[in-house]
Design an enzyme around this catalytic site. Structure first.
Site, PDB file in Angstrom:
ATOM      1  N   ARG A 117       0.819  -1.218   0.000  1.00 32.03           N
ATOM      2  CA  ARG A 117       0.000   0.000   0.000  1.00 32.03           C
ATOM      3  C   ARG A 117       0.852   1.268   0.000  1.00 32.03           C
ATOM      4  NH1 ARG A 117      -5.329  -1.431   3.359  1.00 32.03           N
ATOM      5  NH2 ARG A 117      -5.307  -3.646   2.942  1.00 32.03           N
ATOM      6  N   SER A 176     -20.164 -14.081  15.967  1.00 28.36           N
ATOM      7  CA  SER A 176     -19.609 -12.927  15.265  1.00 28.36           C
ATOM      8  C   SER A 176     -19.943 -12.983  13.773  1.00 28.36           C
ATOM      9  CB  SER A 176     -18.084 -12.954  15.486  1.00 28.36           C
ATOM     10  OG  SER A 176     -17.441 -11.941  14.776  1.00 28.36           O
ATOM     11  N   SER A 224     -19.101  -1.338   6.021  1.00 27.01           N
ATOM     12  CA  SER A 224     -18.554  -0.176   5.322  1.00 27.01           C
ATOM     13  C   SER A 224     -18.018  -0.447   3.926  1.00 27.01           C
ATOM     14  CB  SER A 224     -17.445   0.442   6.159  1.00 27.01           C
ATOM     15  OG  SER A 224     -16.339  -0.423   6.188  1.00 27.01           O
ATOM     16  N   THR A 277     -17.745   5.701  16.606  1.00 24.18           N
ATOM     17  CA  THR A 277     -16.503   6.455  16.483  1.00 24.18           C
ATOM     18  C   THR A 277     -16.813   7.948  16.472  1.00 24.18           C
ATOM     19  OG1 THR A 277     -14.475   6.748  15.184  1.00 24.18           O
ATOM     20  CG2 THR A 277     -16.502   6.481  13.942  1.00 24.18           C
ATOM     21  N   LYS A 279     -15.409   9.689  12.215  1.00 26.25           N
ATOM     22  CA  LYS A 279     -15.960   9.668  10.854  1.00 26.25           C
ATOM     23  C   LYS A 279     -16.994  10.790  10.732  1.00 26.25           C
ATOM     24  CE  LYS A 279     -14.593   4.828  10.552  1.00 26.25           C
ATOM     25  NZ  LYS A 279     -13.272   4.924   9.941  1.00 26.25           N
ATOM     26  N   THR A 297      -3.102   6.966  27.652  1.00 18.61           N
ATOM     27  CA  THR A 297      -3.458   8.371  27.883  1.00 18.61           C
ATOM     28  C   THR A 297      -4.805   8.707  27.252  1.00 18.61           C
ATOM     29  OG1 THR A 297      -1.149   8.974  28.005  1.00 18.61           O
ATOM     30  CG2 THR A 297      -2.661  10.745  27.441  1.00 18.61           C
TER      31      THR A 297
HETATM   32  C1  LIG Z   1     -16.646  -1.073  11.336  1.00 17.22           C
HETATM   33  C2  LIG Z   1     -15.512  -0.309  11.928  1.00 17.22           C
HETATM   34  N1  LIG Z   1     -15.357  -0.333  13.266  1.00 17.22           N
HETATM   35  C3  LIG Z   1     -14.345   0.349  13.849  1.00 17.22           C
HETATM   36  C4  LIG Z   1     -13.438   1.086  13.095  1.00 17.22           C
HETATM   37  C5  LIG Z   1     -12.346   1.808  13.807  1.00 17.22           C
HETATM   38  O1  LIG Z   1     -12.741   3.117  14.055  1.00 17.22           O
HETATM   39  P1  LIG Z   1     -11.618   4.259  14.235  1.00 17.22           P
HETATM   40  O2  LIG Z   1     -11.216   4.702  12.871  1.00 17.22           O
HETATM   41  O3  LIG Z   1     -12.272   5.320  15.045  1.00 17.22           O
HETATM   42  O4  LIG Z   1     -10.474   3.603  14.951  1.00 17.22           O
HETATM   43  C6  LIG Z   1     -13.582   1.117  11.703  1.00 17.22           C
HETATM   44  C7  LIG Z   1     -12.680   1.859  10.797  1.00 17.22           C
HETATM   45  O5  LIG Z   1     -12.000   2.716  10.927  1.00 17.22           O
HETATM   46  C8  LIG Z   1     -14.633   0.404  11.106  1.00 17.22           C
HETATM   47  O6  LIG Z   1     -14.789   0.409   9.783  1.00 17.22           O
END
Ligand SMILES: Cc1ncc(COP(=O)(O)O)c(C=O)c1O
Length: 426
Positions: free
Chosen positions: A22, A137, A189, A245, A248, A278
C-alpha cells in the site's frame, strides 16, 4: 544467523509479489474548501478532490467544531496529561460521555482513543468477564472486533453475513443457559449494506444472548438525532452495547461504547486498552461534543448527504459503471482486479485530480477489488458529473469492464483542468 534487515525486506517483498503493497497519498485537507485538498508528489503540489473520506458529513471543517477545539486547546493546552486512572478526567471528556449516553438513550458512555481501541478493549473485556462465554460474530465484522474476540480468549462461532437463520442455529446449539455475546455492525462499510438488527434483537431475546453493535459507519448520519441505524429503526433500547466512532461523521477522533451502567463500568474498570493509555486530549473531546450537539439538532447535513449519495449512484449507474448494490451512503464501484484497481486509482489522481483509494484484499475478498466512493454533502452536482466523466475515461483507458454491456465512451475532456498551486514546505 538471523538477518533482521533482510527478514523485514522479504516481508515487504511478499506484499509486492501479492500486489498488496500500500502507498498512501500525501494530502493536506483545506478547511473551508472540503472536499478539496492539496496533494504533494514528485516535488509538485496540486489541488485535488477527495472522494474517499470518511469525514462523511464534512464536520471536520465545521466552524463550531473548529472553534470548540481551538478554545479548549487555548484554555487547557494540547494533551490530556495522562491516563484517567492516574491523572483524572478532563472535564470536556465528562461532558462528551454524557452527550454520547444521551445520543443513544443509554445509562453511560465510555470514550477511548479510537473506534478500533473501543472494540478491541470492550469486546475482549465483556467476553472475558463472562464465564464460558460464546461469541457469535458476523463473518464480515471489522478487524477491531475480530481482535477483541480473539483477545477475550472466549470460544467464537462465526455466522454467515447477515444470515439470521445461521445465527439462530448457532444460538440454539449453545442453549439458553450459556453466556452468549452477539457482535455485529449496523452498516458494513465496504458494501454499504445494513444488518437485520430487529431480527437479531429478537433472537437475542429468545435465546438470552447479549448484543453488541458497531455503529461506526452510521452514527451522526442516521436517525433523527444522529444516533445511527438503531435510532432510525427505534431499536437502540433492544441492543445492550452500542459502539461508535468520533472520527468519521463527527469529524474528530476517538471511539466509544454506550450501554447499561454496570457493563460500561466493568469495561472502565477491567479493560487494559482503556486503563493503561493516555486519555483523549480535552480539545478533541470538546470538538467532538460540539459536533454531536450540532448533529443532534440539525438534519440538513443528513438530508444533503443522502441526496448526494443517491445522485452519485444514479449518475454512475446511468453511465454503465458497475456500481455495487448498497442501501446506504457508501458507493462501491467494482473493478475486480487488484492491479487494475490500483491503476484506476493512480489514473484518477494523476490525470483527473480525483483521489479514491483502491480497496484490495484483505480488506475485501479477492476478485471484488473496488473503488469505494463516499459522497458527502459537499460533493455538489458538478463534482458528481466530473467524477462520472473521470471514471468513464479511466474505465475506457484501462479496459475495465462496465456493468453488463460495454458502453461507448462519452467522456468530456474539457473539464480536466489540473490546478497547480505552489508547494509550501515539503
Ligand atoms: C466497522 C468499523 N469499526 C471500527 C473502526 C475503527 O474506528 P476508528 O477509525 O475510530 O479507529 C472502523 C474503521 O475505521 C470500522 O470500519
Amino acid at each position: 544467523m538471523m538477518n533482521y534487515q533482510r527478514f523485514f525486506e522479504e516481508a515487504i517483498d511478499q506484499l509486492h509479489a501479492e500486489r498488496r503493497y500500500r502507498i498512501f497519498a500525501d494530502l493536506e485537507r483545506i478547511a473551508g474548501a472540503f472536499p478539496r485538498a492539496i496533494w504533494r508528489a514528485n516535488g509538485e503540489a496540486r489541488e485535488i478532490t477527495v472522494w474517499c473520506s470518511n469525514d462523511y458529513l464534512g464536520m471536520g471543517q465545521h466552524p463550531d467544531v473548529i472553534a470548540a477545539q481551538q478554545q479548549a486547546a487555548g484554555r487547557m493546552g494540547s494533551g490530556a496529561g495522562g491516563t484517567r486512572n492516574i491523572s483524572g478526567t478532563n472535564h470536556p471528556l465528562v461532558e462528551l460521555e454524557l452527550e454520547l449516553a444521551d445520543l443513544h438513550g443509554k445509562d453511560s458512555a465510555l470514550v477511548f482513543t479510537s473506534g478500533f481501541v473501543s472494540n478491541e478493549a470492550a469486546i475482549s473485556t465483556i467476553a472475558r468477564l463472562m464465564p464460558y462465554c460464546l461469541v457469535l460474530s458476523d463473518e464480515l465484522n471489522h478487524a477491531s472486533m475480530i481482535e477483541g474476540v480473539r483477545r477475550s480468549g472466549a470460544e467464537k462461532k462465526v455466522f454467515r453475513h447477515n444470515d439470521v437463520a445461521h445465527l439462530e442455529s448457532l444460538l440454539q446449539a449453545a442453549g439458553r443457559e450459556r453466556a452468549k455475546l452477539i457482535v455485529f455492525e449496523s452498516v458494513y462499510s465496504m458494501d454499504g449494506d445494513v444488518a437485520p438488527i430487529e431480527k437479531i434483537a429478537d433472537l437475542a431475546e429468545k435465546y438470552n444472548a447479549m448484543t453488541y453493535i458497531d455503529e461506526v459507519h452510521a452514527v451522526g448520519m442516521y436517525g433523527a438525532r444522529g444516533g445511527g441505524i438503531t435510532e432510525r429503526e427505534g431499536l437502540a433500547h433492544r441492543i445492550d452495547v452500542i459502539e461508535g466512532t468520533l472520527a468519521k461523521a463527527f469529524g474528530t477522533l476517538g471511539g466509544y461504547i454506550t450501554g447499561p451502567r454496570a457493563v460500561v463500568d466493568a469495561v472502565r474498570s477491567y479493560a487494559p486498552g482503556f486503563i493503561f493509555t493516555t486519555a483523549l486530549p480535552p480539545a478533541i473531546a470538546a470538538a467532538a461534543t460540539a459536533s454531536i450537539r450540532h448533529l443532534k439538532q440539525s438534519n440538513i447535513e443528513r438530508e444533503q448527504h443522502q441526496r448526494q449519495a443517491q445522485r452519485t449512484k444514479d449518475v454512475l449507474s446511468a453511465a454503465g459503471l458497475p456500481v455495487m448494490p448498497s442501501s446506504t451512503h457508501i458507493v462501491p464501484v467494482l473493478v475486480g482486479d487488484p492491479e487494475l484497481c490500483k491503476m484506476a486509482s493512480d489514473r484518477l489522481l494523476g490525470v483527473h485530480g480525483i483521489y479514491i483509494q483502491p480497496i484490495n484484499y484483505p480488506t475485501v475478498p479477492r476478485g471484488s477489488e473496488r473503488l469505494r466512493i463516499t459522497p458527502t454533502p459537499f460533493h455538489d452536482d458538478r463534482l458528481i458529473d466530473d467524477l462520472q466523466d473521470a471514471l468513464v475515461e479511466t474505465w475506457d483507458a484501462l479496459g475495465i469492464p462496465y456493468a453488463g454491456t460495454r458502453r461507448p465512451a462519452q467522456h468530456r475532456t474539457d473539464r480536466i483542468i489540473p490546478l497547480v498551486v505552489p508547494a509550501s514546505g515539503g
